[in-house]
Design an enzyme around this catalytic site. Structure first.
Site, PDB file in Angstrom:
ATOM      1  CB  ALA A   1      34.813  43.744  34.847  1.00 41.15           C
TER       2      ALA A   1
ATOM      3  CD  GLN B   1      39.045  43.017  36.024  1.00 46.13           C
ATOM      4  OE1 GLN B   1      38.027  42.735  35.405  1.00 46.13           O
ATOM      5  NE2 GLN B   1      40.235  43.036  35.460  1.00 46.13           N
TER       6      GLN B   1
ATOM      7  CE1 TYR C   1      34.988  48.107  29.386  1.00 49.66           C
ATOM      8  CE2 TYR C   1      36.963  46.804  29.825  1.00 49.66           C
ATOM      9  CZ  TYR C   1      35.720  46.939  29.235  1.00 49.66           C
ATOM     10  OH  TYR C   1      35.196  45.916  28.482  1.00 49.66           O
TER      11      TYR C   1
HETATM   12  C1  LIG Z   1      33.920  35.939  28.032  1.00 45.82           C
HETATM   13  C2  LIG Z   1      35.056  36.856  28.376  1.00 45.82           C
HETATM   14  C3  LIG Z   1      34.861  37.871  29.306  1.00 45.82           C
HETATM   15  C4  LIG Z   1      35.922  38.702  29.693  1.00 45.82           C
HETATM   16  N1  LIG Z   1      35.751  39.620  30.697  1.00 45.82           N
HETATM   17  C5  LIG Z   1      36.824  40.265  31.220  1.00 45.82           C
HETATM   18  C6  LIG Z   1      36.718  41.011  32.424  1.00 45.82           C
HETATM   19  O1  LIG Z   1      35.683  41.049  33.078  1.00 45.82           O
HETATM   20  N2  LIG Z   1      37.830  41.664  32.856  1.00 45.82           N
HETATM   21  C7  LIG Z   1      39.030  41.586  32.188  1.00 45.82           C
HETATM   22  O2  LIG Z   1      40.006  42.200  32.625  1.00 45.82           O
HETATM   23  N3  LIG Z   1      39.157  40.840  31.080  1.00 45.82           N
HETATM   24  C8  LIG Z   1      38.102  40.162  30.608  1.00 45.82           C
HETATM   25  N4  LIG Z   1      38.248  39.330  29.524  1.00 45.82           N
HETATM   26  C9  LIG Z   1      39.605  39.129  28.979  1.00 45.82           C
HETATM   27  C10 LIG Z   1      40.228  37.896  29.619  1.00 45.82           C
HETATM   28  O3  LIG Z   1      40.330  38.028  31.032  1.00 45.82           O
HETATM   29  C11 LIG Z   1      41.616  37.607  29.032  1.00 45.82           C
HETATM   30  O4  LIG Z   1      42.472  38.677  29.332  1.00 45.82           O
HETATM   31  C12 LIG Z   1      41.565  37.418  27.505  1.00 45.82           C
HETATM   32  O5  LIG Z   1      40.472  36.587  27.131  1.00 45.82           O
HETATM   33  C13 LIG Z   1      42.849  36.781  26.991  1.00 45.82           C
HETATM   34  O6  LIG Z   1      43.076  35.552  27.653  1.00 45.82           O
HETATM   35  P1  LIG Z   1      42.790  34.117  26.961  1.00 45.82           P
HETATM   36  O7  LIG Z   1      43.570  34.101  25.667  1.00 45.82           O
HETATM   37  O8  LIG Z   1      43.295  33.118  27.971  1.00 45.82           O
HETATM   38  O9  LIG Z   1      41.312  33.988  26.723  1.00 45.82           O
HETATM   39  C14 LIG Z   1      37.195  38.528  29.094  1.00 45.82           C
HETATM   40  C15 LIG Z   1      37.365  37.524  28.127  1.00 45.82           C
HETATM   41  C16 LIG Z   1      36.340  36.689  27.792  1.00 45.82           C
HETATM   42  C17 LIG Z   1      36.585  35.572  26.786  1.00 45.82           C
END
Ligand SMILES: Cc1cc2nc3c(=O)[nH]c(=O)nc-3n(C[C@H](O)[C@H](O)[C@H](O)COP(=O)(O)O)c2cc1C
Length: 364
Positions: free
Chosen positions: A58, A101, A183
């Protein structure tokens, strides 16, 4: 065996080598919005992960639209210069294409980094005023946002356009608008956080009006061959909130977007997402079918066979994964091995991979 996960996919003018996308992940490690050496290391690592596309975290379109003091941004020339340096090197050294993003934090801004507690910034920690669709805080002990005015909307819309232009100058291959996770944009969409009267509140059409205006304005600035999409919250996981029945993706497609990433949750501090594997997949399948737009999904997708089935069964066109790429930065290489496919590797690493696993090498 032919793997669906490792088949190519075209998004507008972008040819992706496979369907694997590294999900955007905030690193809270920027310096007044500017990328640092941490980003060089983190994105450099992911550039050779085997994913066809890495979506940069983001990246905030105005200073007061950051989540934390450490959030990445594209509101200044310094921000643009710093991110251009990182992305140029990642492109030189890596095999992935890079998306970004673009985001505005809304009422979830002015927050501590996760490792500082993750709550609202306390007095003395340089908090700043936040704004949102309505003056309702994200949760207990969060800042009360002021109500977004029409002047704010015009400024934020232009800030998204300006950041998108900066992203194009940097050479990003794809742009994603953050319209999920509570957001600013999702805050307008959800009836839980938007209690406005007038043109931007009430009916779904009204609640989508500002996000759609932003999407249209950015689309007008982004050439047709560069894919532009949005991450949406497919379900608020709360009675009275957004549900998969709300055709958010269809409306965004009408605004000219090329793809949708289906995520969920995040609109209020006390909401918990489901914890079963691939919990967003059924919503993504519905979006893909009903909106007829290229669809990505995310959320507890961990195993190669699980990702393969999602694509092979037509539930999503692309899968994104976040945490498992932090756990295994070569997840794409290992998935390729498991599924009998292959990925591009940098020439410096060619001696790893299939030759390493060949019977002769295994005996040695
Ligand atoms: C460290 C971290 C930072 C994240 N930052 C964002 C972000 O910047 N934008 C976003 O849309 N989702 C963000 N997320 C959510 C992830 O993109 C993802 O949707 C979420 O972790 C579920 O996927 P996963 O089970 O593969 O981890 C973040 C997740 C983690 C773990």
């Amino acid at each position: 065996m032919t793997s669906a996960l490792f088949s190519p996919f075209r998004l507008a003018g972008l040819e992706l080598a496979n369907r694997i996308v590294v999900s955007p992940m905030c690193q809270y490690s920027a310096d007044d919005g500017s990328a640092t050496d941490w980003h060089m290391m983190h994105l450099g690592m992911l550039a050779n992960s085997g994913a066809a596309l890495v979506v940069v975290e983001a990246t905030h379109v105005e200073r007061s639209g950051r989540i934390t003091h450490g959030c990445l941004s594209l509101y200044s020339d310094d921000n643009e210069l710093a991110l251009a340096r990182v992305i140029a090197q990642c492109r030189r050294a890596g095999t992935a294409r890079f998306g970004i993003q673009l985001a505005h934090s809304g009422r979830k801004g002015s927050a501590e980094r996760p490792w500082e507690g993750g709550g609202a910034l306390k007095a003395g920690a340089d908090p700043w005023p936040t704004m949102a669709a309505s003056a309702i805080p994200f949760g207990d002990n969060w800042h009360v946002p002021r109500v977004v005015t029409e002047e704010d909307m015009a400024r934020v819309r232009e800030a998204f356009v300006s950041s998108a232009k900066r992203a194009l100058r940097i050479g990003f291959d794809a742009i994603e608008l953050h319209m999920a996770h509570g957001y600013l944009m999702h805050g307008f969409m959800s009836p839980i956080s938007n209690k406005r009267a007038g043109a931007f509140g009430g009916s779904l059409e009204n609640r989508l009006r500002f996000p759609i205006e932003v999407a249209r304005a950015v689309r007008a600035a982004v050439p047709k061959d560069i894919p532009l999409g949005a991450r949406i919250t497919g379900s608020d996981w709360r009675e009275g909130g957004l549900t998969p029945d709300d055709a958010v993706a269809k409306a965004l497609k009408g605004a000219g977007l090329d793809f949708i990433c289906v995520s969920s949750g995040g609109v209020a501090a006390d909401i918990r997402n489901p914890s079963e594997p691939g919990y967003n997949v059924p919503i993504a399948e519905r979006v893909r079918r009903e909106a007829g737009i290229a669809t990505r999904t995310v959320g507890l997708i961990v195993k190669p066979e699980q990702a393969e089935r999602i694509v092979a069964d037509g539930k999503a066109d692309m899968v994104s994964m976040a945490r498992c790429f932090l756990d295994d930065p070569h997840w794409g290489w290992h998935a390729a091995k498991a599924l009998g496919a292959d990925v591009a590797r940098p020439r410096q690493y060619l001696r790893a991979g299939p030759t390493l696993w060949a019977p002769a090498a295994a005996k040695a």
